[in-house]
Motif scaffolding. Structure first.
Motif, PDB file in Angstrom:
ATOM      1  N   GLU A  29       0.830  -1.205   0.000  1.00  0.00           N
ATOM      2  CA  GLU A  29       0.000   0.000   0.000  1.00  0.00           C
ATOM      3  C   GLU A  29       0.865   1.256   0.000  1.00  0.00           C
ATOM      4  OE1 GLU A  29      -3.739   1.952   2.513  1.00  0.00           O
ATOM      5  OE2 GLU A  29      -2.842   0.046   3.139  1.00  0.00           O
ATOM      6  N   PHE A  35       1.383   4.664   9.367  1.00  0.00           N
ATOM      7  CA  PHE A  35       0.834   3.322   9.556  1.00  0.00           C
ATOM      8  C   PHE A  35       1.312   2.721  10.876  1.00  0.00           C
ATOM      9  CE2 PHE A  35      -0.285   3.809   5.202  1.00  0.00           C
ATOM     10  CZ  PHE A  35      -1.318   2.913   4.960  1.00  0.00           C
ATOM     11  N   SER A  75      -3.252   3.528   9.851  1.00  0.00           N
ATOM     12  CA  SER A  75      -3.641   4.010   8.531  1.00  0.00           C
ATOM     13  C   SER A  75      -3.307   5.492   8.430  1.00  0.00           C
ATOM     14  CB  SER A  75      -5.138   3.805   8.272  1.00  0.00           C
ATOM     15  OG  SER A  75      -5.902   4.678   9.096  1.00  0.00           O
ATOM     16  N   GLN A  76      -3.213   5.983   7.201  1.00  0.00           N
ATOM     17  CA  GLN A  76      -2.940   7.402   7.023  1.00  0.00           C
ATOM     18  C   GLN A  76      -4.140   8.232   7.484  1.00  0.00           C
ATOM     19  OE1 GLN A  76      -1.191  10.571   3.751  1.00  0.00           O
ATOM     20  NE2 GLN A  76      -2.177   8.734   2.965  1.00  0.00           N
ATOM     21  N   GLU A  77      -5.342   7.724   7.247  1.00  0.00           N
ATOM     22  CA  GLU A  77      -6.545   8.453   7.623  1.00  0.00           C
ATOM     23  C   GLU A  77      -6.603   8.675   9.133  1.00  0.00           C
ATOM     24  OE1 GLU A  77      -6.810   6.874   3.727  1.00  0.00           O
ATOM     25  OE2 GLU A  77      -6.431   5.845   5.624  1.00  0.00           O
TER      26      GLU A  77
END
Length: 381
Positions: free
Chosen positions: A183, A227, A232-234
């Motif tokens: 990813e 991460f 996660s980036q969000e």
């Protein structure tokens, strides 16, 4: 992302990539042969281990700290301090209330950075090519020079200063490790990001990710930190925007990614970026990373000798006459931002400054603008 590479740099990087690809193919062939030889032995070994585990745990008594370990596991290795806070929350809160520390911590969390313009603040015009500029005296808390510093800009990879700060504030063990995922490499490729050179499946230390994020402006490093910290980036962006609010910048700054990829909702002002740098300079680890001229990464399977990372902003400005010393900085570039940079330095008397410029006409114009401002306010112009 960045355009801080000369043609010779690009040719060298291309040769390095080709060499890495060849080595990777050879390693994959060797690994496949090894897997074929070990597969039969591996199956048998797994069976033996499974039997041993069943025997051991069948007679194991529950321990008092098992519930704590479950909380730690859920919280994740990257943020053990949060897990410990959950385990000890009632006792800690009571102790802080009794000692009056809760109020102090709340006050510290609400701390904001504020710089004021004065009658002596220099209003810049054609002296520099950058269209947005601010130059701060961090000790006096004043704006020494300004050029449209409160208008919205595209921060590009200057974003990574906040990425660095937020990551460091949520990391307990710099020697811990993280494995680069598909990813991450896909994101870097699809968004044409600059990167340190990590490969999918490469396991690296968190400390190396910090330097990879800043020195070569590596998106692979920044995403690795995101991460690692948040999963996660969000989720990591929630922490970054919460930090902007903590710094008192949420009305004029908002970030949508930890890399600096262009997005209409990814913005700040030159003033905001100066405050972000000021906040980062209160953290010793951040100072070490931002002021590093070069850094040698740890050895990995993919990079047996490690990688030599360079901060090209520092290396290109270090021979300019600045009247003092530019200690560190971070550059940025996307089409919408032009060449930009945030730096910090001192003059010969030890005064400390922060400089932000955005939308310079070229990478060298950006460097010249910074050198000019440091020189001007060093009293030696």
């Amino acid at each position: 992302m960045e355009e801080y590479y000369d043609e010779e740099d690009m040719r060298r990087l291309q040769r390095m990539r080709e060499k890495q690809e060849m080595k990777q193919k050879q390693r994959e062939q060797e690994l496949q042969k090894l897997r074929n030889r070990l597969i039969k032995i591996g199956i048998a070994a797994i069976c033996v281990v499974a039997v041993v585990v069943v025997i051991v745990f069948a007679g194991r008594k529950p321990r008092e700290d098992d519930s704590n370990q479950v909380i730690l596991a859920k919280e994740g290795r990257q943020s053990l301090s949060k897990a410990r806070m959950k385990i000890q929350a009632p006792e800690v809160q009571d102790a802080e209330t009794e000692n009056g520390k809760g109020a102090e911590n709340a006050e510290e969390k609400q701390r904001t950075y504020k710089y004021e313009a004065t009658e002596e603040t220099l209003q810049l015009h054609d002296e520099i090519s950058s269209s947005h500029t601010i130059f701060l005296d961090t000790q006096a808390g004043t704006v020494l020079a300004n050029k449209d510093a409160m208008s919205r800009i595209v921060p590009a990879s200057m974003t990574k200063v906040l990425t660095l700060l937020v990551a460091v504030e949520h990391i307990d063990d710099l020697d811990d490790k993280f494995t680069i995922t598909q990813e991450i490499t896909d994101y870097c490729f699809l968004n044409d990001c600059s990167n340190a050179g990590y490969e999918k499946g490469e396991t690296v230390t968190i400390k190396d990710l910090l330097y990879a994020t800043v020195l070569p402006s590596g998106a692979d490093g920044a995403l690795g930190l995101a991460f690692y910290v948040s999963g996660s980036q969000e989720a990591f962006m929630e922490l970054m925007n919460a930090k902007l609010e903590e710094l008192g910048l949420s009305e004029t700054a908002h970030f949508t990614n930890c890399v600096g990829v262009y997005d209409e909702d990814h913005y700040c002002t030159a003033y905001d970026m100066a405050v972000i740098m000021d906040a980062a300079l209160q953290n010793e680890v951040c100072v070490d990373v931002l002021s590093a001229r070069t850094y040698q990464t740890s050895q990995t399977e993919q990079h047996p000798e490690g990688m030599l990372l360079s901060n090209w902003f520092i290396r290109r400005i270090e021979d300019k006459d600045t009247g003092g010393m530019i200690v560190g900085g971070k550059t940025g570039y996307v089409d919408q931002s032009g060449n930009c940079a945030v730096s910090f330095g001192t003059d010969q008397e030890g005064k400390r400054y922060i400089c932000v410029t955005a939308n310079a006409t070229s990478k060298w114009s950006c460097i010249v603008d910074h050198a000019y401002l440091y020189k001007y306010f060093s009293g030696n112009a």
